[in-house]
Each structure stands twice: as structure tokens, then as C-alpha cells.
Design a protein around this motif. Structure first.
Motif, short mmCIF file in Angstrom:
data_model
loop_
_atom_site.label_atom_id
_atom_site.label_comp_id
_atom_site.label_asym_id
_atom_site.label_seq_id
_atom_site.Cartn_x
_atom_site.Cartn_y
_atom_site.Cartn_z
N GLU A 109 2.43 1.79 -3.33
CA GLU A 109 1.11 2.34 -4.16
C GLU A 109 1.19 4.06 -4.20
O GLU A 109 1.02 4.73 -4.97
CB GLU A 109 -0.39 1.67 -4.09
CG GLU A 109 -0.41 0.29 -4.76
CD GLU A 109 -1.50 -0.30 -4.01
OE1 GLU A 109 -2.45 0.48 -3.61
OE2 GLU A 109 -1.67 -1.48 -4.20
N ARG A 110 1.26 4.27 -2.94
CA ARG A 110 1.24 5.86 -2.72
C ARG A 110 2.42 6.63 -3.41
O ARG A 110 2.51 7.70 -3.81
CB ARG A 110 1.40 6.12 -1.04
CG ARG A 110 0.06 5.83 -0.51
CD ARG A 110 0.04 6.32 1.01
NE ARG A 110 -0.73 5.54 1.90
CZ ARG A 110 -1.94 5.73 2.07
NH1 ARG A 110 -2.61 6.67 1.43
NH2 ARG A 110 -2.49 5.17 2.82
N ARG A 130 0.76 -1.18 -0.11
CA ARG A 130 0.01 -0.01 0.01
C ARG A 130 0.89 1.19 -0.06
O ARG A 130 0.59 2.23 -0.83
CB ARG A 130 -0.91 -0.07 1.20
CG ARG A 130 -2.00 0.99 1.33
CD ARG A 130 -2.95 0.94 2.14
NE ARG A 130 -2.63 1.20 3.47
CZ ARG A 130 -3.47 0.98 4.59
NH1 ARG A 130 -4.44 0.51 4.54
NH2 ARG A 130 -2.99 1.41 5.74
N GLN A 154 3.92 5.52 -5.94
CA GLN A 154 3.70 5.69 -7.40
C GLN A 154 2.65 6.64 -7.71
O GLN A 154 2.87 7.36 -8.65
CB GLN A 154 3.00 4.39 -8.06
CG GLN A 154 4.13 3.17 -8.09
CD GLN A 154 5.13 3.67 -8.75
OE1 GLN A 154 5.17 4.09 -10.05
NE2 GLN A 154 6.64 3.44 -8.21
N ARG A 155 1.80 6.83 -6.92
CA ARG A 155 0.70 8.16 -7.12
C ARG A 155 1.60 9.38 -6.89
O ARG A 155 1.48 10.34 -7.71
CB ARG A 155 -0.35 8.00 -5.92
CG ARG A 155 -1.28 7.06 -6.35
CD ARG A 155 -2.76 7.10 -5.82
NE ARG A 155 -2.89 7.39 -4.21
CZ ARG A 155 -2.74 6.39 -3.34
NH1 ARG A 155 -3.25 4.98 -4.00
NH2 ARG A 155 -2.72 6.63 -2.24
#
Length: 194
Positions: free
Chosen positions: A180-181, A177, A183-184
Motif C-alpha cells: 500500500e505504501r 501494508r 501505491q501511495r
């Protein structure tokens, strides 16, 4: 003549590239660091993409007294963590997930606020300006994904080996998770370039 901002930026970016060359930078955060450093108003000073680790320490967070036995910047298999625990004779062992952390130097207060806006919009709620003076405004961005669990205290195993898969699964999910942050955040930083 090169101004002091550019001189400092050049020194930090040069150091980063040397650290990358010898494998001292988390591979998965390199594109983000390079994207930030490509922007005129910013440069990175230190970072970690987040990790899972097993440490020997009386209490978590004792930096000078803590001994890292193993760390992984990607999901880890239960059997690997189990091996680290079984091989250690340390009386106190802790298992943890550490969130991503980035330190970014910003050329102006306006640039610092813009980076905060981008970080928070990417899911990083713990981001702030850490003091500063004219021409240097440090922004710290930290994820919230964290676990700290005692595996062994005073030579007593706290987490039975048969329960370890539950802990490792939760740690892997939390680590992913946080990735993923990141990557954002990378996508948002790339939008800043436009």
C-alpha cells in the motif's frame, strides 16, 4: 553530444527494461520504477517490492552464507510455507518479511530532497541521501515492515507447525501494508510529473 547524466540514465533504464523482459523484476513495482524513470531528474538503480521468504542460515542477514529456499512477493498460503519447512533438512531456517527498497539516482541535491519529501509523505520514514557528488545524489528508500523469526535452530523446530498460521497471517498483513505504501508513492511520483 549526450551528457554523462543522460548516458548513465539511459544505461540503467535499458538494463531495467531487459530485466523486466526476462522476468527478473517484481511485477508490482514496475509501474513505480517506470514512473520514476520517466522524470528528467531521476533514474532507478535497484529495487525490491518487498517479500516473504524462508532462508537457511545460521543467523539472518548473512548474505554470502544465506541460502534462499523460497520467496514470495505477494501473500503466501500457510500450506506452501509448511511444505518448504517440511522438505528442508537444513539445520537452521528463518522466516522473514523484507520491506520494499528502492535506490534512486537524483540529478541534483534539490531533486534528492524533493524525492525524500515525496517518499516520507507516502509513509516511508527510512529514506535518505546516501552520499553523492555533483550530478549524482543517490536516495535510498526502505520500508519499515520487517519480521525475522527462527523456524529451526540447530535442528530444533522453534515454531510449531500448528502456530505457523499466526506467523504467516502477520507476515501477509505486513507485506500488504508495504505494498500500500508503494501505491501511495506511485501516486505521489505521478503528481511530480505535473
Amino acid at each position: 553530444m549526450e551528457d554523462s547524466w543522460l548516458k548513465r540514465k539511459k544505461a540503467f533504464v535499458g538494463r531495467l527494461e531487459r530485466e523486466i523482459a526476462v522476468g527478473r523484476v517484481d511485477r508490482d513495482i514496475i509501474p513505480l520504477l517506470r514512473a520514476i524513470n520517466s522524470l528528467n531528474e531521476y533514474y532507478t538503480t535497484s529495487s525490491c517490492s518487498g517479500r516473504i521468504q524462508v532462508v537457511a542460515s545460521e543467523l539472518p542477514g548473512e548474505k554470502g552464507l544465506m541460502k534462499t529456499l523460497a520467496k514470495w512477493h505477494e501473500p503466501v498460503e500457510v500450506v506452501v510455507v509448511e511444505g518448504v519447512i517440511r522438505e528442508s533438512a537444513e539445520p537452521n531456517l528463518w522466516f522473514s518479511v523484507q520491506p520494499p527498497i528502492l535506490h534512486i539516482m537524483c540529478r541534483s541535491l534539490e531533486a534528492a530532497f524533493k524525492m525524500l519529501y515525496v517518499a516520507r509523505g507516502s509513509g516511508f520514514k527510512r529514506a535518505g541521501i546516501q552520499g553523492g557528488k555533483k550530478g549524482r545524489y543517490p536516495v535510498e528508500i526502505i520500508g519499515t515492515e520487517r519480521i525475522e523469526v527462527p523456524l529451526r535452530l540447530h535442528e530444533v523446530d522453534i515454531v510449531p507447525i500448528e502456530r505457523l498460521p499466526l506467523l504467516v497471517e502477520a507476515a501477509n498483513r505486513l507485506l500488504l501494508r508495504s505494498k500500500e505504501r508503494l501505491q501511495r508513492l506511485l501516486l505521489s511520483v505521478k503528481e511530480m510529473e505535473k
